[in-house]
Design an enzyme around this catalytic site. Structure first.
Site, PDB file in Angstrom:
ATOM      1  N   GLU A  86      48.896  33.010  44.944  1.00 25.98           N
ATOM      2  CA  GLU A  86      48.716  30.973  45.049  1.00 25.98           C
ATOM      3  C   GLU A  86      49.849  30.497  44.881  1.00 25.98           C
ATOM      4  O   GLU A  86      49.863  29.523  45.636  1.00 25.98           O
ATOM      5  CB  GLU A  86      47.349  31.247  43.702  1.00 25.98           C
ATOM      6  CG  GLU A  86      46.627  32.350  44.049  1.00 25.98           C
ATOM      7  CD  GLU A  86      46.476  33.683  43.758  1.00 25.98           C
ATOM      8  OE1 GLU A  86      45.464  34.053  43.345  1.00 25.98           O
ATOM      9  OE2 GLU A  86      47.887  33.837  42.681  1.00 25.98           O
TER      10      GLU A  86
ATOM     11  N   PHE B 199      35.081  36.744  32.471  1.00 28.73           N
ATOM     12  CA  PHE B 199      35.777  37.259  33.291  1.00 28.73           C
ATOM     13  C   PHE B 199      36.564  36.306  33.949  1.00 28.73           C
ATOM     14  O   PHE B 199      35.639  35.939  34.666  1.00 28.73           O
ATOM     15  CB  PHE B 199      35.572  38.502  33.786  1.00 28.73           C
ATOM     16  CG  PHE B 199      36.728  39.665  34.541  1.00 28.73           C
ATOM     17  CD1 PHE B 199      37.167  39.779  33.981  1.00 28.73           C
ATOM     18  CD2 PHE B 199      36.721  39.638  35.893  1.00 28.73           C
ATOM     19  CE1 PHE B 199      38.808  40.511  34.499  1.00 28.73           C
ATOM     20  CE2 PHE B 199      37.544  39.810  36.624  1.00 28.73           C
ATOM     21  CZ  PHE B 199      38.548  40.701  35.875  1.00 28.73           C
ATOM     22  N   GLN B 200      37.666  35.761  33.927  1.00 26.84           N
ATOM     23  CA  GLN B 200      38.560  35.462  35.119  1.00 26.84           C
ATOM     24  C   GLN B 200      37.858  33.841  34.944  1.00 26.84           C
ATOM     25  O   GLN B 200      38.099  33.573  36.277  1.00 26.84           O
ATOM     26  CB  GLN B 200      38.507  36.052  36.168  1.00 26.84           C
ATOM     27  CG  GLN B 200      39.345  37.295  36.516  1.00 26.84           C
ATOM     28  CD  GLN B 200      39.626  37.314  38.230  1.00 26.84           C
ATOM     29  OE1 GLN B 200      38.676  37.390  39.063  1.00 26.84           O
ATOM     30  NE2 GLN B 200      40.368  37.621  38.158  1.00 26.84           N
TER      31      GLN B 200
ATOM     32  N   LYS C  75      29.878  30.695  41.191  1.00 32.48           N
ATOM     33  CA  LYS C  75      29.131  31.654  42.753  1.00 32.48           C
ATOM     34  C   LYS C  75      27.888  31.548  42.948  1.00 32.48           C
ATOM     35  O   LYS C  75      27.418  31.392  44.090  1.00 32.48           O
ATOM     36  CB  LYS C  75      29.930  32.655  41.773  1.00 32.48           C
ATOM     37  CG  LYS C  75      29.669  34.087  42.716  1.00 32.48           C
ATOM     38  CD  LYS C  75      30.297  34.977  42.075  1.00 32.48           C
ATOM     39  CE  LYS C  75      30.043  35.689  43.388  1.00 32.48           C
ATOM     40  NZ  LYS C  75      31.312  37.832  43.028  1.00 32.48           N
TER      41      LYS C  75
ATOM     42  N   MET D 273      72.533  23.919  39.993  1.00 30.58           N
ATOM     43  CA  MET D 273      73.040  22.736  39.676  1.00 30.58           C
ATOM     44  C   MET D 273      73.519  23.042  38.270  1.00 30.58           C
ATOM     45  O   MET D 273      73.437  22.026  36.809  1.00 30.58           O
ATOM     46  CB  MET D 273      71.870  21.874  39.602  1.00 30.58           C
ATOM     47  CG  MET D 273      71.488  21.042  39.282  1.00 30.58           C
ATOM     48  SD  MET D 273      72.684  19.856  40.129  1.00 30.58           S
ATOM     49  CE  MET D 273      72.186  19.110  41.984  1.00 30.58           C
TER      50      MET D 273
END
Length: 565
Positions: A54, A116-117, A166, A479
């Site tokens: 993602e 869940f999630q 959903k 750096m």
């Protein structure tokens, strides 16, 4: 446009089509699966790019937006799918990149139950979005998405997050889509204050040593030609911020280089010698100002910005001008006198010559057999006729790339500015290539940043995206190592990096490549890379302990520039 009895998922896709979205970057999962099922029937109208993570998809959407000028669109699932987007959302917010991120969520009946999630995406993204909204009813989808695209693109652009439960994706309702042209509580455009313009013009016309500093606001407002006309009429020397690069061609006679911690010597020095400083479309961030208490104290400051919050936020200004850079310059140019400022411009040129002797000549003419970062970037620029899109990651190579790539066209510099996100370049480059398919896109990356998102080689290989990948490998987190050398007595604490064989990694994805260790082989290797029709990876081994100069150390004023260690 009315259609009855569409599911929420179909409404999402129809809304995207109404907004003329042609590309989506996404990763499917349980809470967004209904939208993916609807998308299956529209692949002839919308191209979906399946990334490998993602973070990759949102950086790709950023690259697409920056290169094309369109809104980047993301699609992700709930929970970890959403939280993996946060870095890119924050990056897009500070760099003013227009995104619409559509994220699935658990059914509305489970919200707040630690299902869940499930994650509180709205709570997490409030600080780093221009607007966010959670849809729980199917009827809301068209209006919310229309509003999302309008807010993301208008005014000062930025990311918008739309979370859709959903059940809202599954349920059905009549579909009625209308493009948003205004929002009652949101005013992205303001009427120009003619009095401020007149005062600014008077100050500019009376100036002996005026100086223009411009940022990405010029690009976002498509004010490149207006800036050029303003500078050519007024004769004022100008310098760019990191994100403003390419708004003005690098060879324009009024262009004096880049500002900032590793910017050019003259622009930084002259900031504290000018009598009028005209800021156009920039934030005056700390990398540009150094110690604010010692920034341009001698000058009258005029600040043009579309975001009122930026006026007097960092630097106290004498004349704030609220408005789109294009509109402001169109109105201001007729009010300023034609001038040359030859003596003042010569002071910039004199300081550039000092920088060339002490820094640039050494960067471009390395004494060892290994190529320097500056030499690689210079040859990349030359062999693409200065017309490529440069997508750099974050670190030493980023500063070197911004210093030595010569820009001819606008929207040619894509990098992570405000957030400084390592791992940005590879996915952003594939997005930029899809956003500007007729242009050559070169990702210039350090060995550290490349390994943060190298899985996106899989995306590049699957879709045969012809990105040219150049890894500048110094086997260090360069750096950080430079700061450790200069300020921590060369105590290189955990910055020495062991890397895999990058060419073999690319080969595993069936991407051709080669490794160069001698600068004599560089020209031929770059030519071979550019001649390849598809993606290509070129690893160039550079000196391990080269430093980037000039440098303004933390807490110093902009005229306290170090040219060498």
């Amino acid at each position: 446009m009315k259609t009855k009895n569409l599911t929420g998922s179909e409404a999402v896709i129809k809304s995207l089509i109404a907004e003329k979205v042609d590309t989506i970057f996404g990763y499917p999962g349980g809470a967004i699966m209904p939208v993916y099922d609807a998308l299956f029937d529209y692949t002839d109208q919308i191209r979906h790019i399946l990334t490998r993570h993602e973070q990759g998809l949102i950086h790709a959407a950023q690259g697409y937006a920056r290169a094309s000028g369109k809104v980047g669109v993301c699609l992700a699932t709930s929970g970890p799918g959403a939280t993996n987007l946060i870095t890119g959302i924050a990056d897009a917010m500070i760099d003013s990149t227009p995104l619409v991120c559509i994220i699935g969520q658990v059914p509305s009946s489970l919200l707040g139950s630690d299902a869940f999630q499930e994650a509180d995406v709205i709570g997490m993204t409030v600080p780093c979005t221009k607007w966010n909204y959670q849809v729980t009813k199917v009827e809301e989808i068209p209006e919310v998405l229309s509003k999302a695209f309008y807010i993301a693109k208008s005014g000062r652009p930025g990311p918008v997050v739309v979370v859709i439960t959903k059940d809202a994706q599954i349920n059905s309702a009549a579909f009625d889509y209308a493009k948003t042209s205004s929002v009652r509580t949101y005013q992205p455009h303001n009427e120009l204050d003619t009095y401020s313009l007149q005062i600014a013009a008077q100050i500019i016309n009376e100036a002996k040593k005026p100086f223009v500093v411009f940022g990405q606001g010029v690009i976002l407002s498509e004010a490149e030609e207006e800036l050029k006309k303003f500078l050519e009429k007024s004769g004022i020397p100008a310098a760019s911020t990191l994100l403003g690069l390419s708004a003005l061609p690098s060879d324009h006679p009024n262009y004096m280089g880049m500002l900032g911690m590793h910017g050019n010597y003259a622009p930084n020095l002259m900031t504290n010698q000018c009598d009028v400083l005209i800021g156009i479309g920039l934030r005056f961030d700390d990398r540009v100002t150094g110690d604010v208490s010692r920034y341009a104290q001698q000058a009258k400051i005029i600040h043009v910005d579309i975001d009122k919050a930026e006026h007097n936020k960092v630097v106290k200004v004498d004349v704030p001008i609220l408005g789109d850079a294009k509109e402001v310059l169109e109105a201001l140019s007729p009010l300023v006198n034609s001038a040359q400022h030859e003596d003042w411009t010569q002071e910039f040129i004199h300081k550039y010559n000092e920088e060339y002797e002490q820094v640039i000549s050494k960067d471009l003419h390395p004494q060892s057999k290994k190529a320097s970062m500056g030499l690689v970037v210079k040859k990349l620029s030359e062999q693409t006729n200065n017309e490529a899109i440069l997508v750099s990651d974050v670190g030493q190579h980023q500063m070197i790339a911004s210093r030595y790539f010569q820009f001819k066209e606008s929207r040619s510099n894509v990098t992570s500015g405000g957030l400084g996100t390592m791992g940005f370049s590879l996915p952003a480059a594939l997005g930029a290539q899809l956003g500007a398919p007729k242009r050559t896109v070169i990702a210039v990356i350090g060995d550290g940043g490349f390994q943060m998102t190298l899985q996106e080689l899989g995306t590049i290989a699957q879709y045969q995206i012809p990105v040219k990948i150049v890894i500048l490998n110094n086997s260090f987190l360069g750096m950080v190592r430079q700061w450790q050398e200069l300020f921590f007595k060369s105590r290189y604490s955990f910055t020495d990096m062991h890397s895999p064989d990058f060419v073999k990694v690319a080969d595993a994805y069936e991407i051709p490549g080669q490794k160069v260790e001698n600068q004599d082989d560089l020209d031929a290797a770059i030519a071979e890379m550019l001649a390849c029709d598809g993606p290509y990876l070129l690893e160039v081994v550079v000196e391990k302990e080269d430093n980037v100069f000039p440098m303004i150390t933390s807490g110093s004023a902009v005229d306290e520039v170090i040219l060498q260690s």
